[in-house]
Motif scaffolding. Structure first.
Motif, PDB file in Angstrom:
ATOM      1  N   VAL A  58       0.856  -1.182   0.000  1.00 45.42           N
ATOM      2  CA  VAL A  58       0.000   0.000   0.000  1.00 45.42           C
ATOM      3  C   VAL A  58       0.889   1.228   0.000  1.00 45.42           C
ATOM      4  CG1 VAL A  58      -1.776   1.282   1.244  1.00 45.42           C
ATOM      5  CG2 VAL A  58      -1.784  -1.195   1.293  1.00 45.42           C
ATOM      6  N   GLU A  59       0.575   2.172  -0.868  1.00 44.46           N
ATOM      7  CA  GLU A  59       1.311   3.427  -0.923  1.00 44.46           C
ATOM      8  C   GLU A  59       0.324   4.577  -0.767  1.00 44.46           C
ATOM      9  OE1 GLU A  59       4.114   4.810  -0.970  1.00 44.46           O
ATOM     10  OE2 GLU A  59       5.581   3.225  -1.352  1.00 44.46           O
ATOM     11  N   ILE A  60       0.842   5.700  -0.336  1.00 43.85           N
ATOM     12  CA  ILE A  60       0.038   6.923  -0.294  1.00 43.85           C
ATOM     13  C   ILE A  60       0.577   7.867  -1.354  1.00 43.85           C
ATOM     14  CG2 ILE A  60      -0.370   9.031   1.020  1.00 43.85           C
ATOM     15  CD1 ILE A  60      -0.940   7.501   3.400  1.00 43.85           C
ATOM     16  N   GLY A  61      -0.321   8.402  -2.144  1.00 41.52           N
ATOM     17  CA  GLY A  61       0.098   9.318  -3.195  1.00 41.52           C
ATOM     18  C   GLY A  61      -0.953  10.367  -3.473  1.00 41.52           C
ATOM     19  N   ARG A  62      -0.608  11.284  -4.313  1.00 37.76           N
ATOM     20  CA  ARG A  62      -1.504  12.371  -4.728  1.00 37.76           C
ATOM     21  C   ARG A  62      -2.509  11.817  -5.719  1.00 37.76           C
ATOM     22  NH1 ARG A  62      -1.893  16.110  -9.097  1.00 37.76           N
ATOM     23  NH2 ARG A  62      -2.194  18.272  -8.451  1.00 37.76           N
ATOM     24  N   TRP A  63      -3.815  12.019  -5.455  1.00 39.98           N
ATOM     25  CA  TRP A  63      -4.827  11.600  -6.421  1.00 39.98           C
ATOM     26  C   TRP A  63      -4.906  12.666  -7.506  1.00 39.98           C
ATOM     27  CZ3 TRP A  63     -10.831  11.804  -6.093  1.00 39.98           C
ATOM     28  CH2 TRP A  63     -11.363  11.098  -7.177  1.00 39.98           C
ATOM     29  N   GLY A  64      -4.297  12.369  -8.612  1.00 39.71           N
ATOM     30  CA  GLY A  64      -4.134  13.290  -9.728  1.00 39.71           C
ATOM     31  C   GLY A  64      -2.725  13.096 -10.236  1.00 39.71           C
ATOM     32  N   LEU A  65      -2.561  12.239 -11.226  1.00 39.84           N
ATOM     33  CA  LEU A  65      -1.229  11.796 -11.643  1.00 39.84           C
ATOM     34  C   LEU A  65      -0.418  12.911 -12.276  1.00 39.84           C
ATOM     35  CD1 LEU A  65      -0.318   8.378 -13.029  1.00 39.84           C
ATOM     36  CD2 LEU A  65       0.563  10.375 -14.223  1.00 39.84           C
ATOM     37  N   ILE A  66       0.850  12.976 -11.873  1.00 43.67           N
ATOM     38  CA  ILE A  66       1.836  13.868 -12.493  1.00 43.67           C
ATOM     39  C   ILE A  66       2.908  12.975 -13.089  1.00 43.67           C
ATOM     40  CG2 ILE A  66       3.586  15.638 -12.085  1.00 43.67           C
ATOM     41  CD1 ILE A  66       1.814  16.766  -9.903  1.00 43.67           C
ATOM     42  N   SER A  67       3.159  13.134 -14.361  1.00 38.09           N
ATOM     43  CA  SER A  67       4.087  12.269 -15.068  1.00 38.09           C
ATOM     44  C   SER A  67       5.507  12.384 -14.531  1.00 38.09           C
ATOM     45  CB  SER A  67       4.098  12.625 -16.563  1.00 38.09           C
ATOM     46  OG  SER A  67       5.115  11.912 -17.248  1.00 38.09           O
ATOM     47  N   GLY A  68       6.208  11.260 -14.542  1.00 40.09           N
ATOM     48  CA  GLY A  68       7.618  11.261 -14.182  1.00 40.09           C
ATOM     49  C   GLY A  68       8.467  11.995 -15.189  1.00 40.09           C
ATOM     50  N   MET A  69       7.890  12.330 -16.345  1.00 38.88           N
ATOM     51  CA  MET A  69       8.614  13.066 -17.384  1.00 38.88           C
ATOM     52  C   MET A  69       8.489  14.574 -17.201  1.00 38.88           C
ATOM     53  SD  MET A  69       9.790  10.532 -19.102  1.00 38.88           S
ATOM     54  CE  MET A  69      10.332  11.264 -20.655  1.00 38.88           C
ATOM     55  N   THR A  70       7.713  15.006 -16.203  1.00 39.12           N
ATOM     56  CA  THR A  70       7.486  16.436 -15.983  1.00 39.12           C
ATOM     57  C   THR A  70       8.767  17.123 -15.525  1.00 39.12           C
ATOM     58  OG1 THR A  70       5.194  15.990 -15.358  1.00 39.12           O
ATOM     59  CG2 THR A  70       6.110  18.134 -14.741  1.00 39.12           C
ATOM     60  N   ARG A  71       9.130  18.199 -16.187  1.00 41.23           N
ATOM     61  CA  ARG A  71      10.325  18.957 -15.816  1.00 41.23           C
ATOM     62  C   ARG A  71       9.974  20.006 -14.761  1.00 41.23           C
ATOM     63  NH1 ARG A  71      13.433  20.061 -21.613  1.00 41.23           N
ATOM     64  NH2 ARG A  71      13.714  17.832 -22.156  1.00 41.23           N
ATOM     65  N   PRO A  72      10.959  20.474 -14.022  1.00 42.80           N
ATOM     66  CA  PRO A  72      10.695  21.446 -12.949  1.00 42.80           C
ATOM     67  C   PRO A  72       9.897  22.655 -13.407  1.00 42.80           C
ATOM     68  CG  PRO A  72      12.944  20.641 -12.794  1.00 42.80           C
ATOM     69  CD  PRO A  72      12.385  20.084 -14.070  1.00 42.80           C
ATOM     70  N   GLU A  73      10.201  23.157 -14.596  1.00 41.63           N
ATOM     71  CA  GLU A  73       9.507  24.354 -15.071  1.00 41.63           C
ATOM     72  C   GLU A  73       8.046  24.075 -15.449  1.00 41.63           C
ATOM     73  OE1 GLU A  73      12.020  22.756 -18.578  1.00 41.63           O
ATOM     74  OE2 GLU A  73      12.174  22.977 -16.397  1.00 41.63           O
ATOM     75  N   GLY A  74       7.698  22.800 -15.611  1.00 42.81           N
ATOM     76  CA  GLY A  74       6.322  22.457 -15.961  1.00 42.81           C
ATOM     77  C   GLY A  74       5.501  21.928 -14.795  1.00 42.81           C
ATOM     78  N   LEU A  75       6.104  21.859 -13.618  1.00 44.19           N
ATOM     79  CA  LEU A  75       5.430  21.267 -12.476  1.00 44.19           C
ATOM     80  C   LEU A  75       4.207  22.064 -12.028  1.00 44.19           C
ATOM     81  CD1 LEU A  75       5.352  19.051 -10.360  1.00 44.19           C
ATOM     82  CD2 LEU A  75       6.948  20.393  -8.971  1.00 44.19           C
ATOM     83  N   ALA A  76       4.331  23.367 -11.945  1.00 48.02           N
ATOM     84  CA  ALA A  76       3.214  24.202 -11.484  1.00 48.02           C
ATOM     85  C   ALA A  76       1.994  24.015 -12.383  1.00 48.02           C
ATOM     86  CB  ALA A  76       3.627  25.663 -11.442  1.00 48.02           C
ATOM     87  N   ARG A  77       2.211  23.944 -13.683  1.00 45.78           N
ATOM     88  CA  ARG A  77       1.097  23.734 -14.616  1.00 45.78           C
ATOM     89  C   ARG A  77       0.519  22.337 -14.446  1.00 45.78           C
ATOM     90  NH1 ARG A  77       0.392  21.372 -19.541  1.00 45.78           N
ATOM     91  NH2 ARG A  77      -1.239  22.244 -20.878  1.00 45.78           N
ATOM     92  N   ALA A  78       1.379  21.336 -14.289  1.00 45.51           N
ATOM     93  CA  ALA A  78       0.916  19.960 -14.146  1.00 45.51           C
ATOM     94  C   ALA A  78       0.060  19.780 -12.901  1.00 45.51           C
ATOM     95  CB  ALA A  78       2.114  19.006 -14.091  1.00 45.51           C
ATOM     96  N   GLU A  79       0.382  20.500 -11.843  1.00 41.44           N
ATOM     97  CA  GLU A  79      -0.363  20.379 -10.593  1.00 41.44           C
ATOM     98  C   GLU A  79      -1.784  20.932 -10.707  1.00 41.44           C
ATOM     99  OE1 GLU A  79       2.262  22.392  -7.934  1.00 41.44           O
ATOM    100  OE2 GLU A  79       3.244  20.536  -7.294  1.00 41.44           O
ATOM    101  N   LYS A  80      -2.041  21.768 -11.705  1.00 38.21           N
ATOM    102  CA  LYS A  80      -3.356  22.371 -11.867  1.00 38.21           C
ATOM    103  C   LYS A  80      -4.278  21.554 -12.772  1.00 38.21           C
ATOM    104  CE  LYS A  80      -1.542  27.079 -11.304  1.00 38.21           C
ATOM    105  NZ  LYS A  80      -1.352  28.393 -11.959  1.00 38.21           N
TER     106      LYS A  80
END
Length: 221
Positions: A58-80
């Motif tokens: 069992v793992e705990i994670g964010r419900w709303g997948l963010i790709s492992g390919m997401t770069r730092p500059e794209g993280l804020a957009r991915a979170e929305k």
């Protein structure tokens, strides 16, 4: 689509139905997008040959997948983005879900119930969907890990959905004139196979759950 579900409240249900133990600190059971929730997966170290590695965890994670390919500059957009559900028809070619799909990073989201809106009366009535036999739902999903703004690895997950235009139950929900969707609810006997299936086998599991095995209960409050 499913944007609200109720997680497993009783720790013993994880072991009984999903053959894995709950973690010491349970998450918020009333789940909405971007909250931290539980999912079941095969440990990434499973193929190492280490006998101490369990078959499932069992793992705990964010419900709303963010790709492992997401770069730092794209993280804020991915979170929305609304990535709590993934369309199974396009997930493999999607930037957000493609990495998890290609790697066969399957998971099961344990849930006591999911909620969908009933608009047939002209008002939005939240409706609770649960198994008729009282057992928890095992929803097929994908998981991935990404680096947060501080450079730390985080885990996220999503639920897979399929078309429900012809489903006897789910076709009645959501907006009139729009495509009907439903999450992929796995049969009990498919849990192990789903967690170990490769990406080429994923679509074999993406089938509607029988309507007569579910109960829909309006919960207007």
């Amino acid at each position: 689509m499913c944007s609200h579900y109720q997680g497993i409240k009783k720790r013993e249900q994880l072991e009984k139905y999903f053959r894995t133990r709950g973690i010491p600190l349970p998450p918020n059971w009333d789940m909405w997008p971007r909250r931290l929730g539980e999912f079941v997966r095969r440990p990434p170290e499973w193929d190492s040959g280490d006998e101490a590695v369990p078959e499932r965890e069992v793992e705990i994670g964010r419900w709303g997948l963010i790709s492992g390919m997401t770069r730092p500059e794209g993280l804020a957009r991915a979170e929305k983005l609304s990535t709590f559900n993934a369309r199974s028809e396009t997930a493999a070619k999607s930037f957000t879900f493609g990495n998890a799909w290609r790697r066969g990073q399957h998971c099961i989201v344990p849930a006591e119930a999911i909620y969908e809106p009933d608009r047939r009366s002209g008002k939005v009535v939240p409706t609770r969907f649960a198994r008729a036999d009282g057992a928890p739902l095992g929803i097929a999903g994908l998981w991935d890990r990404y680096k947060d703004a501080a450079g730390n690895w985080q885990i996220s997950y999503t639920m897979l959905t399929i078309n429900a235009d012809a489903h006897p139950l789910f076709k009645e929900y959501h907006r009139t004139g729009e495509e009907k969707r439903m999450v992929v609810i796995l049969p009990d006997g498919a849990y192990g196979d789903w967690l170990t299936a490769g990406p080429d086998e994923s679509r074999d599991f993406l089938v509607p759950y029988p309507a007569d095995a579910l109960v829909a209960t309006p919960e207007p409050k």
